[in-house]
Design a protein around this motif. Structure first.
Motif, PDB file in Angstrom:
ATOM      1  N   THR A 134     -16.603  -9.712  -7.283  1.00 46.93           N
ATOM      2  CA  THR A 134     -15.451 -10.543  -6.917  1.00 46.93           C
ATOM      3  C   THR A 134     -14.160  -9.990  -7.527  1.00 46.93           C
ATOM      4  N   THR A 135     -14.242  -9.556  -8.781  1.00 50.02           N
ATOM      5  CA  THR A 135     -13.066  -8.956  -9.437  1.00 50.02           C
ATOM      6  C   THR A 135     -12.664  -7.674  -8.720  1.00 50.02           C
ATOM      7  N   SER A 136     -13.658  -6.873  -8.321  1.00 48.66           N
ATOM      8  CA  SER A 136     -13.373  -5.612  -7.619  1.00 48.66           C
ATOM      9  C   SER A 136     -12.698  -5.863  -6.265  1.00 48.66           C
ATOM     10  N   CYS A 137     -13.102  -6.950  -5.591  1.00 43.63           N
ATOM     11  CA  CYS A 137     -12.468  -7.326  -4.313  1.00 43.63           C
ATOM     12  C   CYS A 137     -10.968  -7.487  -4.491  1.00 43.63           C
ATOM     13  N   THR A 138     -10.609  -8.252  -5.533  1.00 41.02           N
ATOM     14  CA  THR A 138      -9.183  -8.520  -5.770  1.00 41.02           C
ATOM     15  C   THR A 138      -8.455  -7.249  -6.207  1.00 41.02           C
ATOM     16  N   LYS A 139      -9.125  -6.429  -7.024  1.00 46.18           N
ATOM     17  CA  LYS A 139      -8.499  -5.171  -7.464  1.00 46.18           C
ATOM     18  C   LYS A 139      -8.190  -4.274  -6.262  1.00 46.18           C
ATOM     19  N   LEU A 140      -9.165  -4.199  -5.327  1.00 47.10           N
ATOM     20  CA  LEU A 140      -8.967  -3.352  -4.149  1.00 47.10           C
ATOM     21  C   LEU A 140      -7.849  -3.928  -3.265  1.00 47.10           C
ATOM     22  N   ALA A 141      -7.849  -5.256  -3.121  1.00 50.47           N
ATOM     23  CA  ALA A 141      -6.803  -5.919  -2.336  1.00 50.47           C
ATOM     24  C   ALA A 141      -5.429  -5.618  -2.937  1.00 50.47           C
ATOM     25  N   SER A 142      -5.363  -5.715  -4.256  1.00 54.08           N
ATOM     26  CA  SER A 142      -4.111  -5.458  -4.971  1.00 54.08           C
ATOM     27  C   SER A 142      -3.680  -3.988  -4.801  1.00 54.08           C
ATOM     28  N   TYR A 143      -4.652  -3.079  -4.845  1.00 53.13           N
ATOM     29  CA  TYR A 143      -4.372  -1.635  -4.688  1.00 53.13           C
ATOM     30  C   TYR A 143      -3.708  -1.364  -3.334  1.00 53.13           C
ATOM     31  N   TYR A 144      -4.303  -1.927  -2.264  1.00 54.07           N
ATOM     32  CA  TYR A 144      -3.756  -1.662  -0.928  1.00 54.07           C
ATOM     33  C   TYR A 144      -2.493  -2.469  -0.640  1.00 54.07           C
ATOM     34  N   LYS A 145      -2.346  -3.588  -1.342  1.00 55.22           N
ATOM     35  CA  LYS A 145      -1.095  -4.362  -1.217  1.00 55.22           C
ATOM     36  C   LYS A 145       0.066  -3.517  -1.752  1.00 55.22           C
ATOM     37  N   ARG A 146      -0.187  -2.832  -2.871  1.00 49.09           N
ATOM     38  CA  ARG A 146       0.845  -1.961  -3.448  1.00 49.09           C
ATOM     39  C   ARG A 146       1.182  -0.804  -2.515  1.00 49.09           C
ATOM     40  N   LYS A 147       0.244  -0.476  -1.625  1.00 52.73           N
ATOM     41  CA  LYS A 147       0.482   0.607  -0.650  1.00 52.73           C
ATOM     42  C   LYS A 147       1.198   0.073   0.598  1.00 52.73           C
TER      43      LYS A 147
END
Length: 310
Positions: free
Chosen positions: A115-128
């Motif tokens: 679940t934490t990784s989901c949000t981290k990945l979402a945050s990564y692509y949001k920054r992109k």
């Protein structure tokens, strides 16, 4: 770095080779014995270790190298390349494309940090610059939706879930449909953590995959899992089409070799490594720099310099 102890052992063996007065089959066998022992102690799967040994021996023919002054260099490069191939199946990882609606499904064992990784990945692509939404289709674990909601709110990422709907397949379909309607670039679906023994949960995972038809399924693998990694990764691969791997908990003191074994078991590339609790603690994975760092040689140019100096 979890694997720095393994790196130090392998590096020590390579340094010992450079001090050998004669580089022959005996010296090569001693080197491989030390490297293979270190890999096994780090929970790398036995079959993979045996294969690495065979591959290095194939690449290094003492007869052909008889007149070469660069035996050490050839051996070290061979070892380095084979270590890289342990974590690199040679497949280009899937990437979400802007302007297209990309659906990603997360699967993994309970407690792997999914679940934490989901949000981290979402945050990564949001920054992109992507418009990203999170769907919580984990109805099995109490508090799963609360955790995702909390993480997503902190990272300012829209989310979808339900306290009343008990069917995870329905939640996944509704969430994906909602975000598609709102023209989101990337929709990430979090599913319940499960073990290969849990037949019903595996069937549920297959149903969610059939319902939302993900472009990529990410397997989240706990870096501390050890020898169980191979069997668990194979079980997931047989149920859903795993496209890539995220390895978590690589900031602790785990051996990490089990997670390396998961790459071979699934034939899927590692895309990111989780290195901490914060949203930004997700490093893009690349095999050669990863192995260089593990061997304590910094980047690849550092390794090339070391080899040239010998």
């Amino acid at each position: 770095m979890v694997l720095n102890e393994l790196g130090a052992r392998i590096n020590g063996a390579l340094q010992a080779l450079s001090k050998e007065p004669v580089i022959d089959d005996k010296a090569l066998d001693a080197l491989l014995r030390e490297i293979c022992g270190a890999l096994l102690e780090s929970d790398v799967n036995v079959r993979l270790v045996q294969q690495l040994r065979i591959n290095v021996k194939k690449r290094v023919s003492m007869e052909e190298l008889a007149s070469s002054t660069n035996k050490r260099k050839v051996i070290q490069n061979s070892v380095f390349d084979e270590l890289c191939s342990l974590v690199d199946p040679g497949i280009e990882p899937w990437q979400p494309r802007k302007g297209k609606q990309n659906i990603v499904m997360f699967v993994g064992l309970q407690g792997s940090g999914k679940t934490t990784s989901c949000t981290k990945l979402a945050s990564y692509y949001k920054r992109k610059g992507m418009k990203v939404g999170l769907v919580c289709a984990d109805t099995f674990r109490a508090g799963a939706f609360d955790q995702l909601k909390q993480n997503a709110s902190r990272a300012h990422i829209p989310y979808y879930g339900s306290y009343t709907e008990a069917d995870p397949v329905q939640i996944a379909m509704d969430g994906v449909s909602q975000f598609k309607k709102d023209k989101f670039d990337l929709i990430i679906v979090d599913t319940s953590g499960r073990h290969k023994q849990e037949v019903e949960l595996f069937a549920e995972m297959e149903q969610i995959a059939a319902a939302v038809k993900p472009d990529n399924t990410i397997f989240v693998m706990d870096g501390t899992i050890g020898q169980a990694a191979d069997a668990q990764a194979r079980a997931f691969k047989q149920s859903v089409d795993i496209g890539s791997i995220i390895i978590t908990k690589m900031d602790g003191h785990a051996k990490g070799g089990g997670a390396i074994s998961a790459v071979a078991a699934t034939g899927s590339p590692i895309v990111f490594i989780g290195t901490g609790e914060h949203m930004h603690d997700l490093d893009k994975f690349s095999a050669r720099p990863f192995i260089s760092k593990m061997l304590g040689m910094g980047d690849i140019s550092g390794l090339v310099e070391t080899v040239q100096d010998l």
